[in-house]
Design a protein around this motif. Sequence first.
Motif, PDB file in Angstrom:
ATOM      1  N   GLU A  55       0.831  -1.208   0.000  1.00  0.00           N
ATOM      2  CA  GLU A  55       0.000   0.000   0.000  1.00  0.00           C
ATOM      3  C   GLU A  55       0.869   1.262   0.000  1.00  0.00           C
ATOM      4  OE1 GLU A  55      -3.025  -0.331  -0.453  1.00  0.00           O
ATOM      5  OE2 GLU A  55      -3.611  -2.267   0.358  1.00  0.00           O
TER       6      GLU A  55
ATOM      7  N   SER B  30      -9.365   1.600  -4.122  1.00  0.00           N
ATOM      8  CA  SER B  30     -10.476   1.638  -3.176  1.00  0.00           C
ATOM      9  C   SER B  30     -10.431   2.795  -2.194  1.00  0.00           C
ATOM     10  CB  SER B  30     -10.536   0.325  -2.422  1.00  0.00           C
ATOM     11  OG  SER B  30      -9.306   0.079  -1.789  1.00  0.00           O
TER      12      SER B  30
ATOM     13  N   MET C  37      -8.514   2.694   0.311  1.00  0.00           N
ATOM     14  CA  MET C  37      -8.336   1.994   1.588  1.00  0.00           C
ATOM     15  C   MET C  37      -6.868   1.834   1.968  1.00  0.00           C
ATOM     16  SD  MET C  37     -11.326   1.278   2.748  1.00  0.00           S
ATOM     17  CE  MET C  37     -11.107  -0.035   3.924  1.00  0.00           C
TER      18      MET C  37
ATOM     19  N   PHE D 242      -5.731   0.291   5.491  1.00  0.00           N
ATOM     20  CA  PHE D 242      -5.123  -1.047   5.576  1.00  0.00           C
ATOM     21  C   PHE D 242      -3.814  -1.004   6.350  1.00  0.00           C
ATOM     22  CE2 PHE D 242      -7.012  -3.922   2.057  1.00  0.00           C
ATOM     23  CZ  PHE D 242      -8.271  -3.630   2.515  1.00  0.00           C
TER      24      PHE D 242
ATOM     25  N   ASP E  87      -3.793  -6.739  -2.082  1.00  0.00           N
ATOM     26  CA  ASP E  87      -3.844  -5.501  -1.301  1.00  0.00           C
ATOM     27  C   ASP E  87      -5.113  -4.733  -1.668  1.00  0.00           C
ATOM     28  OD1 ASP E  87      -3.336  -4.196  -3.659  1.00  0.00           O
ATOM     29  OD2 ASP E  87      -1.259  -3.693  -3.190  1.00  0.00           O
ATOM     30  N   SER E  88      -5.178  -3.463  -1.342  1.00  0.00           N
ATOM     31  CA  SER E  88      -6.431  -2.737  -1.522  1.00  0.00           C
ATOM     32  C   SER E  88      -6.827  -2.585  -2.992  1.00  0.00           C
ATOM     33  CB  SER E  88      -6.355  -1.370  -0.852  1.00  0.00           C
ATOM     34  OG  SER E  88      -5.441  -0.547  -1.535  1.00  0.00           O
TER      35      SER E  88
ATOM     36  N   ILE F 263      -9.685  -4.753  -3.717  1.00  0.00           N
ATOM     37  CA  ILE F 263     -10.970  -4.191  -3.298  1.00  0.00           C
ATOM     38  C   ILE F 263     -11.520  -3.294  -4.404  1.00  0.00           C
ATOM     39  CG2 ILE F 263     -12.097  -2.769  -1.524  1.00  0.00           C
ATOM     40  CD1 ILE F 263     -10.877  -5.396  -0.496  1.00  0.00           C
TER      41      ILE F 263
ATOM     42  N   ILE G 185      -9.489  -9.192   4.694  1.00  0.00           N
ATOM     43  CA  ILE G 185      -9.480  -7.959   3.904  1.00  0.00           C
ATOM     44  C   ILE G 185     -10.907  -7.584   3.510  1.00  0.00           C
ATOM     45  CG2 ILE G 185      -8.772  -7.014   1.652  1.00  0.00           C
ATOM     46  CD1 ILE G 185      -6.073  -8.353   2.072  1.00  0.00           C
TER      47      ILE G 185
ATOM     48  N   SER H 258     -12.648  -4.064   4.879  1.00  0.00           N
ATOM     49  CA  SER H 258     -13.026  -3.024   3.920  1.00  0.00           C
ATOM     50  C   SER H 258     -14.534  -2.902   3.803  1.00  0.00           C
ATOM     51  CB  SER H 258     -12.429  -3.349   2.553  1.00  0.00           C
ATOM     52  OG  SER H 258     -12.875  -4.624   2.143  1.00  0.00           O
TER      53      SER H 258
END
Lengths: 164, 107
Positions: free
Chosen positions: A46, A122, A124, A128, B59-60, B63, B92, B96
């Motif tokens: 991330e 997202s 996020m 995260f 990872d994101s 999503i 995850i 989320s």
Amino acid sequence: MKNEMEIIFDALSDNEGFARVAVAAFITHLNPTVEEMADIKTAVSEAVTNSIIHGYGNLRGYGRPGEKGEECDEANPGKVRLRCVLDKNILHIEVIDQGKGIEDVEKAMEPLYTTRPELERSGMGFAFMEAFMDDLEVESAPGQGTKVRMIKKIGVGGWIEHQC
Amino acid sequence: MGQIAAEDFQIIDNCLLIQLPEEIDHHGAGFICECADRYLVRKEVRDVVFDFGRTRFMDSSGIGIIMGRYRKISCFGGKVYAIHVDRQIERIFRLSGLNKIVEVLES
């Protein structure tokens, strides 16, 4: 025992996998649980992705290779610095870029907030990092780049699982 | 690792089945979205099933892939499903809030 490593790589999405695998390899000898390993890899992914696409605005490699490739090939020549310090079983990670920086750090850290909705990510990323690591600090200012600091204690996952 | 290929997209009845790669990050996500959307536009697709059987890392961006597809099909009554979901991916989903829009099917 203290152990430290630092790698500097081009801000290209091709390096996202490299960065998280490097950190994973760096901590393997501590025998982290599968969860801890996944948490750390996700958090690194991330932070590094943020530096590449938001800090430097590099989208090369995103989308179909070759199609939008021409314009995306012009990548900003930025570098991402990834520094890890292992202090006994506590892992400190720093992801540092010299990119454009973040105007409102608090806002950027809100879940689902994104400055680039067209990328269909997202929003996020920071959420995260916060959830998967024990501590997260973000230092940034417009034009000054961004420094993300994360801390995680390794070797407690097994204990927590046992308690639940 | 390996990029996603044409054979990873399959249409069964009015359902698009996507075999996700071993690692889902931002680097490969754009291509997956593009391929999936091409199917959604061209074919009669109502539901989308994401198969995480091969996936070891997400990872994101993952999503984002799911949320984006959900937005495109939900207005036509389509649903999003996930299969072969391991513990980490389920975490995850929960974190989320994706578990509210994705139905995880036990296989």
